[in-house]
Design a protein around this motif. Structure first.
Motif, PDB file in Angstrom:
ATOM      1  N   UNK A  56       0.977  -1.251  -0.123  1.00  0.00           N
ATOM      2  CA  UNK A  56      -0.028  -0.020  -0.034  1.00  0.00           C
ATOM      3  C   UNK A  56       0.971   1.340  -0.120  1.00  0.00           C
ATOM      4  N   UNK A  57       1.225   1.602  -1.206  1.00  0.00           N
ATOM      5  CA  UNK A  57       2.274   2.852  -1.127  1.00  0.00           C
ATOM      6  C   UNK A  57       1.799   4.149  -0.506  1.00  0.00           C
ATOM      7  N   UNK A  58       2.618   4.688   0.194  1.00  0.00           N
ATOM      8  CA  UNK A  58       2.355   6.074   0.762  1.00  0.00           C
ATOM      9  C   UNK A  58       3.509   6.916   0.676  1.00  0.00           C
ATOM     10  N   UNK A  59       3.146   8.375   1.075  1.00  0.00           N
ATOM     11  CA  UNK A  59       4.350   9.393   0.917  1.00  0.00           C
ATOM     12  C   UNK A  59       5.421   9.110   1.877  1.00  0.00           C
ATOM     13  N   UNK A  60       5.041   8.514   3.152  1.00  0.00           N
ATOM     14  CA  UNK A  60       6.031   7.999   4.056  1.00  0.00           C
ATOM     15  C   UNK A  60       7.197   7.099   3.344  1.00  0.00           C
ATOM     16  N   UNK A  61       6.843   6.267   2.625  1.00  0.00           N
ATOM     17  CA  UNK A  61       7.779   5.287   2.193  1.00  0.00           C
ATOM     18  C   UNK A  61       8.786   5.955   1.143  1.00  0.00           C
ATOM     19  N   UNK A  62       8.571   7.039   0.372  1.00  0.00           N
ATOM     20  CA  UNK A  62       8.994   7.918  -0.365  1.00  0.00           C
ATOM     21  C   UNK A  62      10.194   8.873   0.574  1.00  0.00           C
ATOM     22  N   UNK A  63       9.723   9.206   1.497  1.00  0.00           N
ATOM     23  CA  UNK A  63      10.561  10.033   2.649  1.00  0.00           C
ATOM     24  C   UNK A  63      11.587   9.103   2.970  1.00  0.00           C
ATOM     25  N   UNK A  64      11.123   7.755   3.451  1.00  0.00           N
ATOM     26  CA  UNK A  64      12.191   6.819   4.040  1.00  0.00           C
ATOM     27  C   UNK A  64      13.160   6.545   2.882  1.00  0.00           C
ATOM     28  N   UNK A  65      12.621   6.316   1.787  1.00  0.00           N
ATOM     29  CA  UNK A  65      13.683   5.821   0.685  1.00  0.00           C
ATOM     30  C   UNK A  65      14.568   7.056   0.336  1.00  0.00           C
ATOM     31  N   UNK A  66      14.187   8.593   0.479  1.00  0.00           N
ATOM     32  CA  UNK A  66      14.885   9.489  -0.051  1.00  0.00           C
ATOM     33  C   UNK A  66      16.081   9.563   0.879  1.00  0.00           C
ATOM     34  N   UNK A  67      15.552   9.494   2.368  1.00  0.00           N
ATOM     35  CA  UNK A  67      16.528   9.741   3.504  1.00  0.00           C
ATOM     36  C   UNK A  67      17.878   8.631   3.315  1.00  0.00           C
ATOM     37  N   UNK A  68      17.598   7.230   2.960  1.00  0.00           N
ATOM     38  CA  UNK A  68      18.535   6.332   2.623  1.00  0.00           C
ATOM     39  C   UNK A  68      19.292   6.439   1.595  1.00  0.00           C
ATOM     40  N   UNK A  69      18.704   7.186   0.466  1.00  0.00           N
ATOM     41  CA  UNK A  69      19.623   7.314  -0.917  1.00  0.00           C
ATOM     42  C   UNK A  69      20.532   8.776  -0.719  1.00  0.00           C
ATOM     43  N   UNK A  70      19.884   9.537  -0.001  1.00  0.00           N
ATOM     44  CA  UNK A  70      20.733  11.139   0.222  1.00  0.00           C
ATOM     45  C   UNK A  70      21.683  10.562   1.100  1.00  0.00           C
ATOM     46  N   UNK A  71      21.595   9.708   2.106  1.00  0.00           N
ATOM     47  CA  UNK A  71      22.714   9.359   3.077  1.00  0.00           C
ATOM     48  C   UNK A  71      23.837   8.770   2.138  1.00  0.00           C
ATOM     49  N   UNK A  72      23.484   7.712   1.509  1.00  0.00           N
ATOM     50  CA  UNK A  72      24.242   7.066   0.644  1.00  0.00           C
ATOM     51  C   UNK A  72      25.177   8.074  -0.511  1.00  0.00           C
ATOM     52  N   UNK A  73      24.629   8.965  -1.030  1.00  0.00           N
ATOM     53  CA  UNK A  73      25.192  10.026  -1.854  1.00  0.00           C
ATOM     54  C   UNK A  73      26.195  10.773  -0.975  1.00  0.00           C
ATOM     55  N   UNK A  74      25.804  11.402   0.226  1.00  0.00           N
ATOM     56  CA  UNK A  74      26.533  11.953   1.116  1.00  0.00           C
ATOM     57  C   UNK A  74      27.616  11.253   1.500  1.00  0.00           C
ATOM     58  N   UNK A  75      27.485  10.044   2.147  1.00  0.00           N
ATOM     59  CA  UNK A  75      28.407   9.008   2.296  1.00  0.00           C
ATOM     60  C   UNK A  75      29.864   8.837   1.226  1.00  0.00           C
ATOM     61  N   UNK A  76      29.405   8.882   0.190  1.00  0.00           N
ATOM     62  CA  UNK A  76      30.129   9.040  -1.006  1.00  0.00           C
ATOM     63  C   UNK A  76      31.052  10.013  -1.052  1.00  0.00           C
ATOM     64  N   UNK A  77      30.274  11.243  -1.140  1.00  0.00           N
ATOM     65  CA  UNK A  77      31.049  12.614  -1.211  1.00  0.00           C
ATOM     66  C   UNK A  77      32.000  12.570   0.092  1.00  0.00           C
TER      67      UNK A  77
END
Length: 663
Positions: free
Chosen positions: A459-480
Motif C-alpha cells: 500500500x504505497x504512501x508518501x512516508x515510504x518515499x520520505x524514508x527511501x529519500x533519506x536512505x539514498x541521500x545518506x548513501x550519496x553524502x557518504x560517497x562525497x
C-alpha cells in the motif's frame, strides 16, 4: 483597564518574563500586556466571546483548542529490524510515521524546549493541493460542550463543520492551530520556527501565529523567489514567489548569522549625500555636533543646502565620546565630519528579506534533486529544494542542535541537515514526521508503481518515499564524504613529506580532526510509528462496569509491551533515541532508564519485591526515583504490597521513590 495593566507591571516586574514565556499571545507587538486575553486564558472551561479584542476568530477555534490539549490516542512502536541496522543503531536522527498532531503530543514531554529550529511546509490550501480537514476524533455534543465550555447550539455547529471534510479557511486554521500550539512548547527559548506558505493562507497564518507565538516574537516574512521564469500563464500577474513566515520563541534570544566584513581601516563621511537627504525629509537627523575650537558643525551640503547626518543623536554621541569622529575644513570654510574606521573593525550586513539566487534554488530545482536521487523517476510533486532549507538552518548557527519538520513530505529537511553536517563537521540532529498518506495511482502513477514494485510496499504512501529519500541521500553524502577524506589524507601525506614538517604540525592536526569529524557523521536514522491504542483489545460492551476490563490483557504480545514501554518512556521525558536497560529482578524482567523503573509483565511475586529492595540497597548504579507499573498485569494484593513496602523502605532510607500505577 490601562491603569490596571500599569499597576500589574509595576508590582510584578520580575514576573513579566515568565508571562511572556508562557502567554506570549497576551502581549502586543510593543510588549504591552493585554489583561483581557490573560483572563480569557486562565478561565477554566470557559470561552467568553462577549468581550471583543483584536484577533482571529473562526467557527472551529473552540474545537482546535480542545484538540491541542486532548490526550494522545495512540502508542509509539519501534521499527526494530530497521533500527538495529549498523548505520542506524546509534543514530540520533528520527523519522516518525503518523498523524503529526498525535506525534507532537507524544514528543512534548521528552523534547520540551529542546528544539532549536522548526521548519514546516504545510498544505497551502490552494484548492488544488487536495487539502481537506479530516479528524478521527469523535466527540459527542455533550462532551464538546463540557470540554470547550460552549452551548449546545454552537457545539452542534462545530461538529457539523469538522465532519464536513471542508477545505475552507476555517478548516485550515482548525487543522493548523493545535499543531502550532504544541510546536511552540517544543522550541528552545532561543528557538525559531519557519513556515512556508503562499498567498492563499498567509494572511490567516500571520494572525494565527501572532496569537500563538506573540506579536512581539514575529521576526520577518521572507519572500522566496520560487520560480525563475514567468511561464505561460494567462493571468495578468505571474506568481513567482512564496513566503517563509518566521517567529521566535523569544525574539530577544535569537540572532541570525550575518555576513561579516573586516575593515582595513579608514574613514567615511558622516553627512548623507543623496538626493532627498535633506533637513526637510528627516528633521531629526539635522542637528549640530561639537567641532574644532567649540564650533558647532551642521550637515550642510556643498551647495549650501541643509543636509542630514547618517546616524541619530545617540549614536553620534557614542562616536564622539569614543574619539571616532574627525573633522576636515572644506574649501567653503565649513567643516566636514568623518567617522573613523579602525583596522579590524567588523561590520555586519543584515539578512536579506528576499531569498533568491544561490541561497534558495526553485521548486523546479527541488524536483530535479528528487528525480536525480530516484534515478530519473519523479516520485514527489513540488518538493522544497534542500538549498533553501540549508540556508534557513545556516542562519541559526548551531551545529549540534535538534531540527524538527513535522510535515516532512519527501524528507528534504533531513537531507539538508545531513548535507550541512558533511560540509562543516557539525552534529545536527533531525526529527521528521510524515503521515502515511496513500499515493493516488490516478494522480501519480509513477510514484505509486515505484513504491509498490521497486520498494515492495503493498500500500504505497508518501512516508515510504520520505524514508527511501533519506536512505539514498545518506548513501550519496557518504560517497562525497569518502572523497573528502581521501583528499585530506593525501594533503596530510604531502605536508608530512615536506622538509619543514614541523611548521605543518598544526595544519596536519587540523586536517586529522576534520577527517575524524567526517568519519563520525550520523547518516542513519531510527523509525518509529504511531499505532492505535490497544487495537483489537477493546471489549464490545457498551456498558462497561467496574469489573469489566477495557481490553483482554491476555492478548498482549511482547511487541505490545515494548510499544507501551516506548510510549511511557517518552511521556516521562526520555528521548526516543534513548534505550532502556533490561534488568532481571530474580527472574522478573524490568526496564530501567533515567531513574525510572518499569514493571510491565505478569508474574510478579513477593520474592521479586524482596530482590528489588536488595538491589536498590546494594547496587550504587541502580537508583530508581519512580517505579511505574502496568496495572492490568498486577493483582490488587501485589499493588498494595509494592506500595506499602516501597513507602516503608523510602522512609527508612530517607529517600524519595514514587510508585505509579498506570492503565
Amino acid at each position: 483597564m490601562e491603569k490596571t495593566e500599569k499597576i500589574f507591571e509595576q508590582r510584578m516586574p520580575d514576573k513579566i518574563d515568565i508571562l511572556k514565556k508562557h502567554f506570549p499571545h497576551c502581549f502586543d507587538k510593543d510588549g504591552n500586556f493585554n489583561i483581557e486575553k490573560f483572563n480569557e486564558e486562565i478561565k477554566l472551561n470557559e470561552i467568553n466571546l462577549s468581550k471583543e479584542s483584536y484577533g482571529l476568530e473562526w467557527l472551529g477555534k473552540n474545537y482546535a483548542r480542545v484538540l491541542a490539549t486532548d490526550p494522545v490516542r495512540t502508542l509509539l512502536k519501534e521499527s526494530e529490524a530497521f533500527n538495529q541496522k549498523e548505520e542506524n543503531r546509534n543514530s540520533q536522527n528520527l523519522l516518525i510515521k503518523g498523524d503529526n498532531l498525535e506525534v507532537l503530543k507524544h514528543l512534548v514531554n521528552a523534547y520540551y524546549e529542546k528544539i532549536k529550529m522548526i521548519y514546516i511546509d504545510p498544505p497551502y490550501n490552494t484548492g488544488s493541493d487536495g487539502f481537506v480537514y479530516q479528524d478521527d476524533r469523535k466527540f459527542t455534543v455533550p462532551q464538546l460542550m463540557e470540554l470547550a465550555g460552549i452551548d449546545e447550539e454552537r457545539a452542534k455547529r462545530i461538529l457539523d463543520f469538522v465532519n464536513s471534510k471542508s477545505n475552507s479557511h476555517s478548516a485550515w486554521l482548525t487543522f493548523m492551530y493545535p499543531r502550532l500550539y504544541i510546536a511552540r512548547q517544543l522550541l528552545r527559548e532561543d528557538g525559531v520556527i519557519f513556515v512556508s506558505i503562499d498567498d492563499n493562507e498567509v494572511a490567516q497564518l500571520k494572525i494565527l501565529m501572532d496569537e500563538i507565538f506573540g506579536e512581539e516574537n514575529f521576526v520577518i516574512q521572507f519572500v522566496w523567489r520560487s520560480r525563475l521564469g514567468k511561464g505561460g500563464t494567462a493571468d495578468q500577474v505571474a506568481q513567482i514567489h512564496e513566503y517563509v513566515l518566521t517567529y521566535a520563541k523569544m525574539k530577544r534570544n535569537i540572532s541570525f548569522k550575518r555576513d561579516v566584513k573586516i575593515s582595513n581601516g579608514g574613514r567615511e563621511r558622516l553627512r548623507q549625500w543623496g538626493q532627498g537627504d535633506s533637513k526637510e525629509d528627516r528633521p531629526s537627523m539635522y542637528y549640530p555636533i561639537p567641532g574644532p575650537n567649540g564650533i558647532e558643525v551642521y550637515p550642510i551640503k556643498p551647495d549650501g543646502t541643509y543636509g542630514r547626518w547618517r546616524v541619530g543623536k545617540e549614536e553620534m554621541k557614542k562616536l564622539i565620546s569614543n574619539g571616532l569622529v574627525e573633522f576636515e575644513r572644506r574649501e567653503d570654510g565649513l567643516f566636514e565630519a568623518y567617522k573613523v574606521i579602525k583596522k579590524g573593525h567588523k561590520t555586519f550586513s543584515a539578512v536579506d528579506s528576499i531569498i533568491s539566487g544561490e541561497n534558495s534554488s526553485t521548486t523546479a530545482g527541488g524536483s530535479k534533486e528528487v528525480k536525480n536521487l530516484f534515478n530519473g523517476i519523479q516520485c514527489f510533486d513540488y518538493p522544497k529544494p534542500s538549498r533553501i532549507i540549508s540556508y534557513l538552518i545556516s542562519l541559526i548557527e548551531c551545529t549540534d542542535c535538534i531540527y524538527l519538520d513535522f510535515f516532512a513530505g519527501s524528507g528534504t529537511t533531513g537531507e539538508a541537515v545531513m548535507q550541512l553536517n558533511a560540509e562543516d563537521g557539525g552534529n545536527r540532529k533531525y526529527i521528521l514526521v510524515q503521515l502515511p498518506e496513500p499515493i493516488d495511482p490516478k494522480k501519480n502513477k509513477t510514484a505509486y508503481d515505484f513504491v509498490k514494485d521497486e520498494l515492495g510496499v503493498e500500500e504505497p504512501t508518501i512516508f515510504e518515499i520520505c524514508k527511501e529519500r533519506l536512505i539514498r541521500a545518506a548513501k550519496k553524502i557518504k560517497s562525497e564524504i569518502d572523497e573528502k577524506i581521501k583528499a585530506k589524507e593525501k594533503e596530510i601525506k604531502e605536508l608530512e613529506s615536506q622538509l619543514n614538517f614541523g611548521d605543518n604540525e598544526e595544519k596536519i592536526a587540523s586536517l586529522e580532526q576534520e577527517i575524524e569529524n567526517l568519519k563520525n557523521q550520523d547518516l542513519g536514522f531510527k523509525i518509529f510509528e504511531t499505532i492505535p491504542l490497544w487495537k483489537d483489545y477493546l471489549q464490545e460492551n457498551d456498558k462497561l462496569t467496574e469489573q469489566t476490563s477495557l481490553f483482554d490483557e491476555g492478548k498482549l504480545t511482547e511487541d505490545d509491551i515494548k510499544s507501551l514501554l516506548i510510549t511511557w518512556q517518552v511521556y516521562d521525558g526520555i528521548e526516543l533515541t534513548e534505550k532502556p536497560h533490561e534488568i532481571d529482578i530474580n527472574g522478573y524482567k524490568t526496564y530501567y532508564i533515567d531513574c525510572n523503573l518499569y514493571l510491565l509483565y505478569k508474574g510478579w511475586k513477593t520474592n521479586h519485591l524482596k530482590a528489588l529492595l536488595e538491589k536498590i540497597d546494594t547496587d550504587k548504579n541502580f537508583n530508581p526515583i519512580k517505579i511505574i507499573l502496568f496495572g492490568y498485569n498486577f493483582d490488587s494484593k501485589s499493588l498494595r504490597e509494592i506500595n506499602e513496602n516501597i513507602k516503608s523502605y523510602s522512609n527508612k532510607k530517607q529517600i524519595d521513590i514514587d510508585v505509579i500505577t498506570r492503565y
